[in-house]
Design a protein around this motif. Structure first.
Motif, PDB file in Angstrom:
ATOM      1  N   ALA A  73       0.856  -1.184   0.000  1.00 29.07           N
ATOM      2  CA  ALA A  73       0.000   0.000   0.000  1.00 29.07           C
ATOM      3  C   ALA A  73       0.892   1.234   0.000  1.00 29.07           C
ATOM      4  N   THR A  74       0.267   2.396  -0.197  1.00 21.22           N
ATOM      5  CA  THR A  74       1.006   3.662  -0.239  1.00 21.22           C
ATOM      6  C   THR A  74       0.440   4.619   0.794  1.00 21.22           C
ATOM      7  N   LEU A  75       1.304   5.083   1.682  1.00 19.81           N
ATOM      8  CA  LEU A  75       0.945   6.088   2.682  1.00 19.81           C
ATOM      9  C   LEU A  75       1.413   7.448   2.182  1.00 19.81           C
ATOM     10  N   THR A  76       0.502   8.426   2.167  1.00 19.14           N
ATOM     11  CA  THR A  76       0.827   9.786   1.741  1.00 19.14           C
ATOM     12  C   THR A  76       0.683  10.729   2.921  1.00 19.14           C
ATOM     13  N   VAL A  77       1.727  11.521   3.186  1.00 16.28           N
ATOM     14  CA  VAL A  77       1.697  12.498   4.276  1.00 16.28           C
ATOM     15  C   VAL A  77       2.130  13.850   3.721  1.00 16.28           C
ATOM     16  N   PRO A  78       1.743  14.953   4.394  1.00 15.29           N
ATOM     17  CA  PRO A  78       2.162  16.276   3.912  1.00 15.29           C
ATOM     18  C   PRO A  78       3.677  16.391   3.873  1.00 15.29           C
ATOM     19  N   GLY A  79       4.169  17.048   2.827  1.00 14.00           N
ATOM     20  CA  GLY A  79       5.601  17.249   2.675  1.00 14.00           C
ATOM     21  C   GLY A  79       5.955  18.716   2.728  1.00 14.00           C
ATOM     22  N   PRO A  80       7.181  19.062   2.354  1.00 16.00           N
ATOM     23  CA  PRO A  80       7.600  20.465   2.379  1.00 16.00           C
ATOM     24  C   PRO A  80       6.925  21.267   1.278  1.00 16.00           C
ATOM     25  N   GLY A  81       6.498  22.492   1.603  1.00 17.30           N
ATOM     26  CA  GLY A  81       5.863  23.339   0.601  1.00 17.30           C
ATOM     27  C   GLY A  81       4.591  22.708   0.080  1.00 17.30           C
ATOM     28  N   SER A  82       4.470  22.641  -1.244  1.00 19.75           N
ATOM     29  CA  SER A  82       3.278  22.065  -1.864  1.00 19.75           C
ATOM     30  C   SER A  82       3.460  20.588  -2.194  1.00 19.75           C
ATOM     31  N   ARG A  83       4.525  19.994  -1.713  1.00 16.32           N
ATOM     32  CA  ARG A  83       4.785  18.587  -1.992  1.00 16.32           C
ATOM     33  C   ARG A  83       4.106  17.682  -0.964  1.00 16.32           C
ATOM     34  N   VAL A  84       3.971  16.410  -1.339  1.00 23.34           N
ATOM     35  CA  VAL A  84       3.598  15.369  -0.395  1.00 23.34           C
ATOM     36  C   VAL A  84       4.661  14.283  -0.464  1.00 23.34           C
ATOM     37  N   VAL A  85       4.745  13.489   0.602  1.00 20.76           N
ATOM     38  CA  VAL A  85       5.661  12.354   0.640  1.00 20.76           C
ATOM     39  C   VAL A  85       4.835  11.085   0.513  1.00 20.76           C
ATOM     40  N   ARG A  86       5.207  10.225  -0.422  1.00 19.41           N
ATOM     41  CA  ARG A  86       4.509   8.955  -0.624  1.00 19.41           C
ATOM     42  C   ARG A  86       5.449   7.803  -0.284  1.00 19.41           C
ATOM     43  N   LEU A  87       5.032   7.034   0.707  1.00 21.06           N
ATOM     44  CA  LEU A  87       5.789   5.868   1.154  1.00 21.06           C
ATOM     45  C   LEU A  87       5.046   4.615   0.706  1.00 21.06           C
ATOM     46  N   THR A  88       5.641   3.855  -0.173  1.00 18.62           N
ATOM     47  CA  THR A  88       5.054   2.591  -0.602  1.00 18.62           C
ATOM     48  C   THR A  88       5.812   1.458   0.068  1.00 18.62           C
ATOM     49  N   GLY A  89       5.059   0.521   0.634  1.00 19.92           N
ATOM     50  CA  GLY A  89       5.712  -0.570   1.333  1.00 19.92           C
ATOM     51  C   GLY A  89       4.786  -1.743   1.540  1.00 19.92           C
ATOM     52  N   SER A  90       5.337  -2.774   2.133  1.00 20.40           N
ATOM     53  CA  SER A  90       4.571  -3.951   2.519  1.00 20.40           C
ATOM     54  C   SER A  90       4.218  -3.809   3.994  1.00 20.40           C
ATOM     55  N   PHE A  91       2.920  -3.691   4.291  1.00 23.84           N
ATOM     56  CA  PHE A  91       2.458  -3.364   5.637  1.00 23.84           C
ATOM     57  C   PHE A  91       2.139  -4.644   6.415  1.00 23.84           C
ATOM     58  N   THR A  92       2.796  -4.781   7.560  1.00 22.50           N
ATOM     59  CA  THR A  92       2.592  -5.938   8.431  1.00 22.50           C
ATOM     60  C   THR A  92       1.825  -5.504   9.673  1.00 22.50           C
ATOM     61  N   MET A  93       0.780  -6.261  10.030  1.00 20.41           N
ATOM     62  CA  MET A  93      -0.041  -5.892  11.176  1.00 20.41           C
ATOM     63  C   MET A  93       0.603  -6.358  12.475  1.00 20.41           C
ATOM     64  N   ASP A  94       0.663  -5.432  13.446  1.00 24.80           N
ATOM     65  CA  ASP A  94       1.067  -5.786  14.799  1.00 24.80           C
ATOM     66  C   ASP A  94      -0.146  -6.351  15.538  1.00 24.80           C
ATOM     67  N   ARG A  95       0.057  -6.786  16.754  1.00 23.70           N
ATOM     68  CA  ARG A  95      -1.054  -7.319  17.543  1.00 23.70           C
ATOM     69  C   ARG A  95      -2.032  -6.195  17.886  1.00 23.70           C
TER      70      ARG A  95
END
Length: 222
Positions: A73-95
């Motif tokens: 999946a891809t997590l998007t968070v606010p970035g610097p200025g008008s940019r956003v940061v997109r983190l794509t990864g394999s998400f593992t569920m904790d307990r």
């Protein structure tokens, strides 16, 4: 006042991405799977001291079955200025905790800084982890307000001295190393990165000791 066009090396982009992620509290999570429709969900975000990200989901969130079907999946968070940061990864569920909230930790596959109308900036994952978040961030808003309110004419004169046919200059982003400005001309908008001269790092420093890219002796600049 001296400066340069903003052409940051990957390490600098990594610093900006890491700083943005470190300050994130919310984001959007886009899941995808051949068995379930793509979903985009508003999520809460926690970031550990070592930079590891956790996404928090209620048990009823549509992202839960989507991640069960496909962990990428891809997590998007606010970035610097008008940019956003997109983190794509394999998400593992904790307990799950006692309230039923599920937390997911990604193993990062890619990091991108995204801005409308511009090419994505790809940050190598190893560079992202090697970088350090900018602890100057909590002072940045005060510096930007001061520059815009008090030193607009100084910034405009500095931009013109650098050869810009500038109509106005808008401070966008400030960090421990310098300030990023939008220079508005008749031909469009340029980004201009101006380093803090004589200041190796503003992290942890008293704001009054940080040299702004203009002559500033204002006693109440913060």
């Amino acid at each position: 006042m001296t400066g340069e066009l903003l052409r940051n090396p990957a390490s600098t982009w990594a610093d900006q991405a890491r700083t943005s992620v470190a300050g994130a509290r919310t984001g959007t999570l886009r899941t995808r799977s051949c068995r379930t429709p793509s979903t985009e969900t508003l999520v809460s975000v926690e970031v550990a001291d070592d930079g590891r990200v956790r996404v928090l989901l209620s048990g009823s969130s549509p992202a839960v079955p989507a991640l069960a079907a496909c962990r990428v999946a891809t997590l998007t968070v606010p970035g610097p200025g008008s940019r956003v940061v997109r983190l794509t990864g394999s998400f593992t569920m904790d307990r799950p905790d006692e309230s039923g909230v599920r937390s997911y930790t990604p193993t990062l596959l890619s990091v991108r800084l995204v801005e409308p109308g511009r090419d994505d900036v790809v940050v190598p994952v190893d560079a992202f982890w090697r970088s350090e978040p900018d602890t100057f961030g909590h002072q940045a808003a005060a510096v930007l307000r001061h520059l815009a309110a008090v030193h607009g004419e100084d910034l405009l004169a500095g931009a013109r001295a650098q050869g810009y046919d500038a109509a106005s200059v808008v401070p966008l982003v400030v960090d421990r190393d310098g300030v990023e400005l939008a220079v508005l001309t008749l031909e469009g908008v340029d980004r201009w990165r101006v380093p803090f001269e004589g200041c190796v790092s503003a992290a942890g420093a008293d704001l009054r000791t940080v040299r702004l890219p203009v002559e500033c002796t204002c006693p109440d600049r913060v």
